[in-house]
Design a protein around this motif. Structure first.
Motif, mmCIF file in Angstrom:
data_model
loop_
_atom_site.group_PDB
_atom_site.id
_atom_site.type_symbol
_atom_site.label_atom_id
_atom_site.label_comp_id
_atom_site.label_asym_id
_atom_site.label_seq_id
_atom_site.Cartn_x
_atom_site.Cartn_y
_atom_site.Cartn_z
ATOM 1 N N GLN A 201 -16.079 30.439 11.265
ATOM 2 C CA GLN A 201 -15.111 31.492 11.577
ATOM 3 C C GLN A 201 -15.000 32.479 10.425
ATOM 4 N N SER A 202 -15.429 33.696 10.697
ATOM 5 C CA SER A 202 -15.252 34.789 9.739
ATOM 6 C C SER A 202 -14.583 35.950 10.470
ATOM 7 N N ASP A 203 -14.366 37.046 9.768
ATOM 8 C CA ASP A 203 -13.753 38.227 10.407
ATOM 9 C C ASP A 203 -14.656 38.803 11.479
ATOM 10 N N ASP A 204 -15.959 38.572 11.354
ATOM 11 C CA ASP A 204 -16.922 39.215 12.253
ATOM 12 C C ASP A 204 -17.407 38.324 13.393
ATOM 13 N N ILE A 205 -17.372 37.018 13.178
ATOM 14 C CA ILE A 205 -18.025 36.150 14.163
ATOM 15 C C ILE A 205 -17.375 34.769 14.183
ATOM 16 N N THR A 206 -17.331 34.169 15.364
ATOM 17 C CA THR A 206 -16.858 32.789 15.522
ATOM 18 C C THR A 206 -17.801 32.058 16.474
ATOM 19 N N PHE A 207 -18.265 30.911 16.053
ATOM 20 C CA PHE A 207 -19.028 30.047 16.958
ATOM 21 C C PHE A 207 -18.801 28.600 16.535
ATOM 22 N N TYR A 208 -19.326 27.669 17.320
ATOM 23 C CA TYR A 208 -19.049 26.255 17.108
ATOM 24 C C TYR A 208 -20.347 25.481 16.884
ATOM 25 N N ILE A 209 -20.231 24.340 16.207
ATOM 26 C CA ILE A 209 -21.398 23.546 15.814
ATOM 27 C C ILE A 209 -21.128 22.080 16.148
ATOM 28 N N ASN A 210 -22.047 21.446 16.845
ATOM 29 C CA ASN A 210 -21.914 20.026 17.181
ATOM 30 C C ASN A 210 -22.859 19.208 16.295
#
Length: 280
Positions: A201-210
């Motif tokens: 999670q940053s100001d520019d992008i959010t994604f998830y990691i398994n």
């Protein structure tokens, strides 16, 4: 070690199998009052004793002393400002391996970080940086999901996971998280129902990691779909970073569940008491 000399300590230990229960209880209380410094002496007496009753009493006493020390350390961790994640994981580890030194775990984690750091490139975008971490952790170092023994207590013991390269979602995520944060990446833990994952999670992008699935990258909508499959209404906590306290609590709950599966109910009660200590 204590105000008692060696002869007095030997005499105390020899009374651990006394036929009088009141005497045995008094002896236990006296030995326990001497604190954890007496553990090496008790372990030596266990090794040289040929009396199974005394050996059993020594085992109980040593465990109680070590468990008391763990509770004290966990309380201190709870009161600390940073609640360092690796320290918390080490404390859980000492429940099963009380002689494990923090420095050993720290050195092993630093070696893993070094392996990733040598392959890492700061000028790449977030997805490519995560792919490098995935490649080193899951291809080069061969960390993987322990699907065959998912409920083993060893999965909650960081030292065992580092040895076997197999773990459950939360220990694999913890290793990943510690490495990623040391690299300066905005990677955090996320408490999902039945699964622990990570988020970038940053100001520019959010994604998830398994991390339990070799670092599979997925989106917020995939989390929504997962929750719908479980018929669980979405909550903000299912998408946002959690803190080290919640990671340690979840690790302890996993450990308690493992002991419950094995029918080791005394250990289940002890783990519950550690959870209560942190939640108080």
């Amino acid at each position: 070690m204590s105000e008692l000399n060696a002869n007095e300590l030997n005499a105390l230990v020899s009374l651990l199998d006394d036929t009088d229960a009141e005497v045995r209880n008094h002896v236990r209380d006296k030995i326990f009052s001497l604190g954890t410094d007496i553990i090496p002496f008790l372990e030596e007496k266990w090794e040289t004793s040929f009396n199974p009753e005394i050996q059993k009493e020594i085992e109980i006493l040593v465990h109680e002393l070590q468990f008391t020390l763990l509770r004290t350390r966990l309380e201190n961790w709870k009161q600390s400002e940073d609640r360092d994640l690796l320290t918390g994981l080490w404390l859980i580890n000492t429940y099963q391996y009380p002689d494990l030194e923090f420095e050993k775990l720290n050195a092993e984690m630093h070696q893993i970080y070094f392996e990733v750091w040598t392959a890492f490139k700061n000028d790449l975008g977030p997805y490519d940086q995560i792919k490098i971490i995935n490649s080193v952790l899951f291809n080069t170092l061969r960390f993987s999901a322990n699907t065959k023994n998912f409920h083993s207590p060893a999965n909650s013991m960081l030292s065992a996971v580092l040895d076997t390269k197999k773990g459950n979602p939360i220990t694999l995520c913890a290793i990943y998280l510690l490495v990623a944060q040391k690299l300066g990446l905005p990677v955090y833990g996320v408490n999902l129902p039945n699964l622990f994952v990570l988020t970038y999670q940053s100001d520019d992008i959010t994604f998830y990691i398994n991390a339990f699935n070799k670092g599979l990258i997925f989106r917020r909508q995939d989390v929504v779909n997962y929750l719908e499959h479980l018929k669980i209404p979405p909550q903000d906590s299912f998408f946002e970073p959690t803190d080290s306290m919640q990671i340690i609590l979840r690790s302890l709950r996993n450990l308690g569940h493992s002991f419950e599966k094995l029918g080791e109910l005394e250990k289940v009660d002890e783990i519950k008491s550690l959870i209560d200590l942190l939640e108080a």
